[in-house]
Write a protein that holds these residues in place. Structure first.
Motif, PDB file in Angstrom:
ATOM      1  N   PRO A  59      70.373 119.197 -57.014  1.00 23.14           N
ATOM      2  CA  PRO A  59      69.574 118.445 -56.051  1.00 23.14           C
ATOM      3  C   PRO A  59      68.502 117.604 -56.738  1.00 23.14           C
ATOM      4  O   PRO A  59      68.040 117.950 -57.832  1.00 23.14           O
ATOM      5  N   PRO A  60      68.123 116.491 -56.107  1.00 25.65           N
ATOM      6  CA  PRO A  60      67.038 115.689 -56.673  1.00 25.65           C
ATOM      7  C   PRO A  60      65.716 116.444 -56.518  1.00 25.65           C
ATOM      8  O   PRO A  60      65.440 117.013 -55.466  1.00 25.65           O
ATOM      9  N   ILE A  61      64.941 116.480 -57.580  1.00 20.25           N
ATOM     10  CA  ILE A  61      63.648 117.162 -57.541  1.00 20.25           C
ATOM     11  C   ILE A  61      62.570 116.104 -57.733  1.00 20.25           C
ATOM     12  O   ILE A  61      62.509 115.465 -58.793  1.00 20.25           O
ATOM     13  N   PRO A  62      61.735 115.898 -56.710  1.00 20.96           N
ATOM     14  CA  PRO A  62      60.700 114.865 -56.804  1.00 20.96           C
ATOM     15  C   PRO A  62      59.732 115.136 -57.958  1.00 20.96           C
ATOM     16  O   PRO A  62      59.436 116.290 -58.293  1.00 20.96           O
ATOM     17  N   ALA A  63      59.226 114.064 -58.554  1.00 20.27           N
ATOM     18  CA  ALA A  63      58.279 114.178 -59.667  1.00 20.27           C
ATOM     19  C   ALA A  63      57.054 114.994 -59.269  1.00 20.27           C
ATOM     20  O   ALA A  63      56.538 115.781 -60.070  1.00 20.27           O
ATOM     21  N   ALA A  64      56.588 114.842 -58.019  1.00 20.62           N
ATOM     22  CA  ALA A  64      55.415 115.599 -57.560  1.00 20.62           C
ATOM     23  C   ALA A  64      55.683 117.102 -57.580  1.00 20.62           C
ATOM     24  O   ALA A  64      54.797 117.899 -57.903  1.00 20.62           O
ATOM     25  N   ALA A  65      56.908 117.506 -57.251  1.00 21.23           N
ATOM     26  CA  ALA A  65      57.259 118.931 -57.273  1.00 21.23           C
ATOM     27  C   ALA A  65      57.279 119.446 -58.709  1.00 21.23           C
ATOM     28  O   ALA A  65      56.788 120.540 -58.989  1.00 21.23           O
ATOM     29  N   LEU A  66      57.821 118.656 -59.628  1.00 18.65           N
ATOM     30  CA  LEU A  66      57.839 119.058 -61.033  1.00 18.65           C
ATOM     31  C   LEU A  66      56.419 119.192 -61.578  1.00 18.65           C
ATOM     32  O   LEU A  66      56.107 120.122 -62.317  1.00 18.65           O
TER      33      LEU A  66
END
Length: 126
Positions: A59-66
């Protein structure tokens, strides 16, 4: 990872009073975990490591979540999905994966947009 304390960066939907959990390996089941609340609302969820159970799921993981997970550049989180078992089928929630920084033990549950990822995907068909 036998009994690992983990903290959510933001509470999971439906479990707003619980941020701190223990992630416990299930004996004899590689890649299967029980996630148990240690404070707030009592809760236990079963999680499956996608590397073991759904290896093609990315799944795509948003930069903010990382960033919230405090991952260093180039580091990838462990991705887990909530597992639901019923007499008819065992399903996994691909729409709301849990991403975990195994070093800091910080995790987040993502809620993905769109229809690409089902809420209840039959585990046997993946």
């Amino acid at each position: 990872m036998l009994n690992t304390p983990v903290s959510f960066t933001v509470p999971m939907p439906g479990l707003e009073n619980a941020r701190d959990f223990t992630l416990r390996s299930v004996d004899g089941a590689t890649g299967l975990y029980a996630l148990e609340a240690t404070s707030g609302t009592p809760a236990r969820l079963f999680l499956a490591d996608v590397a073991v159970f759904v290896p093609g799921y990315n799944p795509p993981i948003p930069a903010a979540a990382l960033e919230a997970l405090e991952l260093e550049e180039g580091e990838a989180p462990q991705v887990l999905v909530v597992l639901n078992h019923s007499p008819k089928a065992t399903t996994v929630n691909l729409m709301a994966p849990i991403v975990l920084n195994t070093a800091t033990r910080r995790c987040s549950q993502l809620v993905l947009d769109g229809r690409e990822y089902p809420l209840r995907a039959d585990l046997n068909s993946l």
